[in-house]
Design a protein around this motif. Structure first.
Motif, PDB file in Angstrom:
ATOM      1  N   ILE A 120      21.706  73.893 -34.989  1.00 30.63           N
ATOM      2  CA  ILE A 120      21.825  74.701 -36.210  1.00 30.63           C
ATOM      3  C   ILE A 120      20.491  75.359 -36.536  1.00 30.63           C
ATOM      4  N   GLN A 121      19.397  74.626 -36.326  1.00 32.77           N
ATOM      5  CA  GLN A 121      18.075  75.157 -36.634  1.00 32.77           C
ATOM      6  C   GLN A 121      17.714  76.326 -35.724  1.00 32.77           C
ATOM      7  N   VAL A 122      18.018  76.207 -34.436  1.00 32.39           N
ATOM      8  CA  VAL A 122      17.744  77.292 -33.498  1.00 32.39           C
ATOM      9  C   VAL A 122      18.556  78.534 -33.871  1.00 32.39           C
ATOM     10  N   PHE A 123      19.817  78.320 -34.236  1.00 34.62           N
ATOM     11  CA  PHE A 123      20.653  79.440 -34.674  1.00 34.62           C
ATOM     12  C   PHE A 123      20.035  80.137 -35.882  1.00 34.62           C
ATOM     13  N   HIS A 124      19.604  79.356 -36.869  1.00 32.27           N
ATOM     14  CA  HIS A 124      19.076  79.956 -38.089  1.00 32.27           C
ATOM     15  C   HIS A 124      17.760  80.685 -37.836  1.00 32.27           C
TER      16      HIS A 124
END
Length: 508
Positions: free
Chosen positions: A272-276
């Protein structure tokens, strides 16, 4: 790197500075790549939508699988039992990492240059450039990140190494400030020269720094290694008279990793962090154009853009001090809560507060990127836990970093794909179309409102994406248990194993 590292204080600082400076030669190129590669192929080379999606899909597969592939090729010799007769020592591991950096760093810089000159059909060039660039970036990032786990074990030592990486990454982000002055979609010549200068600087830096680190390491460690090997030859009955066990296969390693619960919870949060992070990178220019361009000057937009790239690294220096006092787990949780709170406040304030929008757009990227900078510390802790739980001969640092990337890098590809889909579905605006925005049906100002649907759609994307990400991350992060007393126990066990090695790698 503290008292645990031999040598003088000045020598320790110099080694840490050299290690951190490698981040400069990566970030000075990668920040420019993240900001301009989509815009270059869409607006300058006029890539069509099908080619863009095909390229991103192939890139998704390559981007995910090259990390564990390269990690396995690098670390497969280390995946043997503690009783294996032919052991690989820590100094050999570090020298292997440095040799890989000296070879792949310059190739990474050359692959960066391939983006900015049209040498093939846009769809083909897009695919080849992405795969080449990410392949060499993966090699550089894997070995540099693995050195963090190989050079130090204690949280204090790793925090200090990460501190120097943050300082030099901040310096590398200055390339974003300069790039805005050279960027011109109509005349690309000046921007190409700018990218050539950055690549030349990066090539020279990788070559010199990796060479200096190798020489320093060999000078300080080789005499101690030779002495330890001589003493080992004099020892009788030191090694058990058992037949060597076979190295761990990739299937066995994956089975071990699947039982590593903290690893699974971490990669769920990190996906999720990489996506954001990449969502912010890909759509930052779009948010500036449609939310702020009518209310701020071009120079203000340039400053806002530059601050959003430099501030995360400078802010990370403060985050690292918090990590030293409160632990990485708590600091990351606080950053998730802060991201959620700021996003909800901006949603309640609305899209018409320009000053608040400027602060939120910049701070959203600052705190999101700040979280990403701390995650290498968590992965290094997972390396320690994997080393202790599976009783490894040598920590497979690069391989575990690669496995994290396998499961989290899809977020890098999902970000532009999902973002463009959401924008088109919500507003009807397709970034691949060639007509001006004002001529697109359905994008006229809403009756009785001064807010255009496109502007409102950008605003909703800006606030709802971080709200959703923060809620999911808080739920997942609460299940992660590698912190507090458990983490201290793991580190004590690994430090005990390191002290029993022939040579302590921290001697540098």
């Amino acid at each position: 790197m503290g008292r645990s590292i031999g040598g003088s204080w000045q020598g320790v600082v110099s080694t840490a500075v050299l290690y951190g400076s490698l981040a400069l030669f990566t970030s000075v190129l990668h920040n420019v790549f993240l900001l301009y590669y989509v815009e270059t192929f869409v607006s300058v080379y006029k890539i069509d939508k099908v080619s863009f999606w095909v390229g991103e899909t192939v890139f998704l597969l390559w981007n995910s699988f090259n990390d564990p592939l390269f990690g396995w090729l690098s670390d497969r010799a280390f995946l043997s039992s503690p009783q294996t007769g032919s052991q690989v020592t820590s100094p050999e591991v570090v020298l292997k990492r440095l040799n890989a950096l000296s070879a792949n760093g310059p190739l990474f810089a050359l692959s960066f240059l391939a983006f900015w000159v049209a040498w093939a059909r846009p769809g083909l060039q897009f695919l080849l450039c992405l795969c080449l660039y990410d392949g060499f970036l993966t090699m550089v990032d894997l070995h540099h990140s693995a050195l963090l786990a190989d050079l130090a074990v204690s949280a204090t030592d790793r925090t200090r190494l990460n501190f120097h990486c943050s300082v030099f990454s901040a310096l590398g982000s200055l390339s974003v400030f300069l790039s805005y002055s050279f960027w011109d979609k109509e005349d690309f010549y000046a921007f190409r020269l700018f990218c050539l200068t950055l690549a030349a600087f990066s090539i020279l830096g990788f070559f010199l720094v990796s060479r200096l680190l190798r020489r320093r390491f060999e000078k300080e460690v080789r005499p101690r290694q030779d002495e330890a090997l001589a003493l080992k030859e004099l020892c009788v009955g030191h090694a058990p008279l058992t037949s060597p066990e076979r190295p761990v296969t990739i299937r066995q390693y994956l089975k071990q990793l699947s039982k590593h619960k903290n690893f699974m919870w971490f990669v769920s949060m990190n996906l999720i962090q990489v996506f954001h992070c990449h969502f912010n990178n890909n759509f930052f220019p779009l948010f500036l154009e449609h939310l702020l361009s009518d209310n701020i000057s071009a120079s203000t937009g340039s400053i806002l853009l530059g601050i959003s790239y430099v501030a995360p690294h400078l802010n990370n220096l403060y985050f690292l001090s918090l990590c030293h006092r409160h632990g990485v787990y708590r600091v990351i949780r606080w950053l998730f809560l802060l991201k959620l709170g700021l996003s909800v406040a901006m949603l309640l304030a609305g899209a018409d507060h320009v000053f608040l929008l400027c602060i939120f757009i910049a701070s959203n990227r600052v705190f999101t990127e700040g979280t990403c900078k701390l995650l290498k510390l968590v992965i290094s802790d997972l390396v320690d836990e994997d080393f202790v739980v599976n009783r490894r001969q040598q920590a497979a640092s690069a391989l575990l970093f690669g496995m994290v990337a396998l499961l989290t890098k899809p977020g890098q590809t999902f970000a532009p794909l999902i973002g463009t889909w959401l924008l088109c579905a919500y507003t009807g605006y397709d970034i691949f179309q060639r007509e001006p925005v004002k001529d697109i049906p359905g994008l006229d100002a809403a009756p009785g409102s001064g807010t255009q649907p496109l502007r409102l759609g950008c605003f909703h994307m800006l606030v709802f994406v971080p709200i959703t990400c923060a809620l999911l991350q808080l739920a997942v992060w609460s299940r992660f248990t590698l912190h507090g007393r458990k983490l201290q126990g793991i580190k004590s066990s690994r430090q005990g194993a390191q002290h029993s090695s022939l040579v302590d790698v921290k001697a540098i």
